[in-house]
Design a protein around this motif. Structure first.
Motif, PDB file in Angstrom:
ATOM      1  N   TRP A 189       0.394   1.707  -2.730  1.00  0.00           N
ATOM      2  CA  TRP A 189      -0.927   0.577  -2.582  1.00  0.00           C
ATOM      3  C   TRP A 189      -0.630  -0.590  -1.551  1.00  0.00           C
ATOM      4  O   TRP A 189       0.041  -1.130  -2.538  1.00  0.00           O
ATOM      5  N   HIS A 236      -0.193   9.336  -7.365  1.00  0.00           N
ATOM      6  CA  HIS A 236       0.252   7.890  -7.887  1.00  0.00           C
ATOM      7  C   HIS A 236       1.753   8.212  -8.456  1.00  0.00           C
ATOM      8  O   HIS A 236       1.909   8.996  -9.460  1.00  0.00           O
ATOM      9  N   CYS A 281      -5.319   3.222  -7.298  1.00  0.00           N
ATOM     10  CA  CYS A 281      -4.667   2.920  -6.495  1.00  0.00           C
ATOM     11  C   CYS A 281      -3.585   1.503  -6.382  1.00  0.00           C
ATOM     12  O   CYS A 281      -3.334   1.502  -6.122  1.00  0.00           O
ATOM     13  N   ARG A 282      -5.029   0.511  -6.873  1.00  0.00           N
ATOM     14  CA  ARG A 282      -4.394  -0.537  -7.432  1.00  0.00           C
ATOM     15  C   ARG A 282      -3.047  -0.941  -8.059  1.00  0.00           C
ATOM     16  O   ARG A 282      -2.368  -1.440  -7.955  1.00  0.00           O
ATOM     17  N   CYS A 334      -0.999   2.053  -8.158  1.00  0.00           N
ATOM     18  CA  CYS A 334      -0.008   2.830  -7.516  1.00  0.00           C
ATOM     19  C   CYS A 334       1.369   1.654  -6.329  1.00  0.00           C
ATOM     20  O   CYS A 334       0.930   0.975  -5.898  1.00  0.00           O
ATOM     21  N   GLN A 374      -4.024  -0.249   1.562  1.00  0.00           N
ATOM     22  CA  GLN A 374      -3.437   0.385   2.817  1.00  0.00           C
ATOM     23  C   GLN A 374      -2.709   1.435   1.765  1.00  0.00           C
ATOM     24  O   GLN A 374      -1.631   1.347   0.985  1.00  0.00           O
ATOM     25  N   CYS A 375      -3.048   3.198   1.857  1.00  0.00           N
ATOM     26  CA  CYS A 375      -2.177   4.025   1.389  1.00  0.00           C
ATOM     27  C   CYS A 375      -1.159   4.027   1.914  1.00  0.00           C
ATOM     28  O   CYS A 375      -0.793   4.787   3.267  1.00  0.00           O
ATOM     29  N   ALA A 417      -8.990   0.095  -3.995  1.00  0.00           N
ATOM     30  CA  ALA A 417      -8.671   0.248  -4.731  1.00  0.00           C
ATOM     31  C   ALA A 417      -8.607   0.781  -6.185  1.00  0.00           C
ATOM     32  O   ALA A 417      -7.629   0.879  -7.189  1.00  0.00           O
TER      33      ALA A 417
END
Length: 71
Positions: free
Chosen positions: A10, A63, A4-5, A7, A21-22, A56
């Motif tokens: 994010w 992704h 996530c970090r 992406c 947050q996504c 994260a």
């Protein structure tokens, strides 16, 4: 590593850097609560919307790498 970090969807949290947050999809309904209606003087059902909080280091199949633009 794809997590996530890294992406583009994010968004990090400054107070809690491991959580963000996504934003891949628009806010989703998260529940129904009573809301006071302006026209009626009794509570009416209202919908709460939310964006998922994610760690994260999580990953998913959606992704997409963040692209940083340099001036």
């Amino acid at each position: 590593m794809e997590n996530c970090r890294t992406c583009k969807f994010w968004t990090g949290n400054r107070k809690r850097p491991q959580v963000g947050q996504c934003r891949r999809f628009p806010p989703q309904p998260a529940g129904v609560v009573p809301v006071q209606s302006l026209l009626a003087h009794k509570p009416q059902p209202g919908v709460i919307y939310g964006i998922p909080d994610v760690n994260a280091d999580f990953w998913c199949g959606e992704h997409q790498v963040q692209v940083e633009l340099n001036d």
